[in-house]
Design a protein around this motif. Structure first.
Motif, PDB file in Angstrom:
ATOM      1  N   GLY A  56       0.788  -1.221   0.000  1.00 16.90           N
ATOM      2  CA  GLY A  56       0.000   0.000   0.000  1.00 16.90           C
ATOM      3  C   GLY A  56       0.821   1.272   0.000  1.00 16.90           C
ATOM      4  O   GLY A  56       0.308   2.350  -0.318  1.00 16.90           O
ATOM      5  N   ALA A  57       2.079   1.200   0.356  1.00 19.13           N
ATOM      6  CA  ALA A  57       2.939   2.385   0.384  1.00 19.13           C
ATOM      7  C   ALA A  57       3.330   2.794  -1.038  1.00 19.13           C
ATOM      8  O   ALA A  57       3.355   1.969  -1.950  1.00 19.13           O
ATOM      9  N   SER A  58       3.623   4.063  -1.195  1.00 18.17           N
ATOM     10  CA  SER A  58       4.143   4.581  -2.462  1.00 18.17           C
ATOM     11  C   SER A  58       5.473   5.247  -2.194  1.00 18.17           C
ATOM     12  O   SER A  58       5.690   5.810  -1.116  1.00 18.17           O
ATOM     13  N   SER A  59       6.352   5.204  -3.173  1.00 18.53           N
ATOM     14  CA  SER A  59       7.626   5.894  -3.041  1.00 18.53           C
ATOM     15  C   SER A  59       8.022   6.483  -4.381  1.00 18.53           C
ATOM     16  O   SER A  59       7.681   5.949  -5.434  1.00 18.53           O
ATOM     17  N   LYS A  60       8.717   7.584  -4.297  1.00 21.81           N
ATOM     18  CA  LYS A  60       9.232   8.243  -5.497  1.00 21.81           C
ATOM     19  C   LYS A  60      10.675   7.804  -5.693  1.00 21.81           C
ATOM     20  O   LYS A  60      11.386   7.525  -4.736  1.00 21.81           O
ATOM     21  N   PHE A  61      11.079   7.730  -6.962  1.00 23.25           N
ATOM     22  CA  PHE A  61      12.460   7.379  -7.274  1.00 23.25           C
ATOM     23  C   PHE A  61      12.955   8.267  -8.398  1.00 23.25           C
ATOM     24  O   PHE A  61      12.170   8.910  -9.094  1.00 23.25           O
ATOM     25  N   SER A  62      14.263   8.321  -8.543  1.00 22.96           N
ATOM     26  CA  SER A  62      14.863   9.032  -9.671  1.00 22.96           C
ATOM     27  C   SER A  62      16.032   8.207 -10.203  1.00 22.96           C
ATOM     28  O   SER A  62      16.675   7.463  -9.455  1.00 22.96           O
TER      29      SER A  62
END
Length: 156
Positions: A56-62
């Motif tokens: 359920g968690a979201s994370s941003k990446f680059s």
């Protein structure tokens, strides 16, 4: 800094591997923790994206580094100031590729995060790499019906 590394031997064309590991929209096909992922542009240095995890968690990446066709590093910010670097690379060995995923956690809380995530990493990284293997190795693809399969939008 804390690391976890896993290597798999693949018998495939390097371009097939590169196509699978940089097709962000389909990461959920091989990464056991990913429900969905999206990229805000082409897979190249500086591009950002979002991962929705099955918990359920979201994370941003680059994308921090991209040596097209050979390797990349993505950076994901975790809780409590911990940064996770995911490096994927391959090297030729005879007719095979040695495909390596290296997870590095950086920050004062990195050792604690690694202790909390070590079991998950030691299960999910090898499982994901085995799934990639089934997608890119010609004999396995043919047996599973992947060869020329256009229903997914990309023939692996």
């Amino acid at each position: 800094m804390t690391k976890y590394t896993h290597t798999e031997r693949l018998n495939c064309d390097p371009s097939a591997l590169w196509q699978v590991i940089t097709d962000v929209a389909h990461w959920s096909m091989w990464d056991p923790e990913v429900e969905s992922a999206q990229l805000e542009g082409l897979f190249r240095l500086g591009t950002k994206g979002t991962i929705k995890h099955k918990n359920g968690a979201s994370s941003k990446f680059s994308v921090l580094m991209c040596d097209v066709g050979q390797s990349y590093i993505i950076s994901t910010t975790l809780a409590l100031g911990v940064e996770m670097l995911t490096k994927r690379t391959w090297e030729k060995q005879g007719n095979d590729l040695l495909f390596t995923t290296e997870i590095t956690l950086i920050g004062p809380m990195a050792p604690i995060f690694m202790r909390m995530r070590k079991d998950g990493l030691s299960h999910n990284i090898p499982a994901g790499m085995q799934a990639i293997k089934t997608m890119v190795e010609p004999k396995v693809k043919e047996n599973l019906g992947f060869a020329g399969d256009s229903k997914r939008g990309t023939a692996y």
